[in-house]
Design an enzyme around this catalytic site. Structure first.
Site, PDB file in Angstrom:
ATOM      1  N   ASP A 110      36.416  44.502  44.126  1.00 37.86           N
ATOM      2  CA  ASP A 110      37.482  44.252  44.966  1.00 37.86           C
ATOM      3  C   ASP A 110      37.921  42.867  44.851  1.00 37.86           C
ATOM      4  O   ASP A 110      38.894  42.509  44.837  1.00 37.86           O
ATOM      5  CB  ASP A 110      36.967  44.288  46.422  1.00 37.86           C
ATOM      6  CG  ASP A 110      35.862  43.589  46.631  1.00 37.86           C
ATOM      7  OD1 ASP A 110      34.893  43.136  45.763  1.00 37.86           O
ATOM      8  OD2 ASP A 110      35.394  43.382  47.964  1.00 37.86           O
ATOM      9  N   ASP A 153      35.329  35.842  42.469  1.00 37.08           N
ATOM     10  CA  ASP A 153      35.565  34.289  42.900  1.00 37.08           C
ATOM     11  C   ASP A 153      34.794  33.712  41.901  1.00 37.08           C
ATOM     12  O   ASP A 153      35.191  33.091  40.886  1.00 37.08           O
ATOM     13  CB  ASP A 153      35.597  34.105  44.413  1.00 37.08           C
ATOM     14  CG  ASP A 153      34.121  34.685  45.129  1.00 37.08           C
ATOM     15  OD1 ASP A 153      33.182  34.956  44.357  1.00 37.08           O
ATOM     16  OD2 ASP A 153      34.281  34.907  46.309  1.00 37.08           O
ATOM     17  N   GLY A 194      32.244  34.389  40.265  1.00 42.81           N
ATOM     18  CA  GLY A 194      31.585  35.086  39.057  1.00 42.81           C
ATOM     19  C   GLY A 194      30.171  35.423  38.962  1.00 42.81           C
ATOM     20  O   GLY A 194      29.681  36.040  38.080  1.00 42.81           O
ATOM     21  N   ASN A 195      29.440  34.840  39.996  1.00 41.31           N
ATOM     22  CA  ASN A 195      28.183  35.317  40.207  1.00 41.31           C
ATOM     23  C   ASN A 195      27.814  36.661  40.441  1.00 41.31           C
ATOM     24  O   ASN A 195      26.924  37.208  39.323  1.00 41.31           O
ATOM     25  CB  ASN A 195      27.499  34.744  41.319  1.00 41.31           C
ATOM     26  CG  ASN A 195      27.308  33.402  41.345  1.00 41.31           C
ATOM     27  OD1 ASN A 195      27.373  32.743  40.353  1.00 41.31           O
ATOM     28  ND2 ASN A 195      27.448  32.407  42.718  1.00 41.31           N
TER      29      ASN A 195
END
Length: 179
Positions: free
Chosen positions: A104, A107, A109-110
């Site tokens: 979705d 942000d 990337g974690n």
């Protein structure tokens, strides 16, 4: 679209359902055109947030495919915890398959880094990432994102599967935290 309140926060209209539909259609068309002839991809939606995106994407995808889901979480309230929690895993045999992740929003990337780690030893033919929304200002990883519906600024958003402490996922439009 009117302003809304969820718990203690106020949100203002940001992206209409009509615009979202255009981004989903763009992604479905782009992925369809990139696939090799005869390739039957396995789409993997990242729950909970991607359920609306994955459902709408599947309606627009032209071709044979499979879909499954994995549940991962890294948010508490409006902040990323930086820690990924695996809640539901993958049971399908992915060896030699084209796998396309439906996310979705990306942000920091974690979660994306964890996805790449999960699929490192799955012997997939190809691993591609498709995200409806991307926050480039806070992305901190050197990882490829193959398909982006729309880049947005780093403000907290709810709606269309995205939530604030469990609420707001059912909103058909995207709302942005009022500052």
């Amino acid at each position: 679209m009117d302003s809304i309140q969820i718990h203690d926060k106020h949100f203002v209209p940001f992206i209409s359902r009509e615009r979202i539909d255009k981004y989903v259609e763009f992604l479905a068309d782009q992925i369809t055109s990139d696939l090799e002839e005869g390739d039957v991809p396995i789409f993997i939606g990242i729950l909970n947030g991607s359920f609306m995106f994955a459902a709408d994407f599947m309606k627009k995808f032209k071709g044979d495919c499979h879909i499954t889901f994995v549940k991962m979480a890294s948010y508490e309230g409006v902040n990323s915890t930086g820690k990924i929690k695996h809640l539901v895993g993958i049971n399908e045999d992915l060896k030699g398959k084209t796998v396309i992740i439906l996310e979705d929003i990306i942000d920091t990337g974690n979660t994306l880094a964890e996805i790449y780690e999960i699929f490192r030893d799955k012997e997939v033919k190809k691993l591609k990432i498709a995200t409806l929304f991307f926050k480039p200002d806070v992305f901190r990883k050197e990882l490829p994102i193959d398909y982006i519906g729309k880049s947005i600024e780093d403000k907290f958003v709810v709606g269309y599967g995205l939530d604030y402490d469990g609420l707001g996922r059912n909103l058909p439009d995207i709302y942005q935290l009022k500052v």
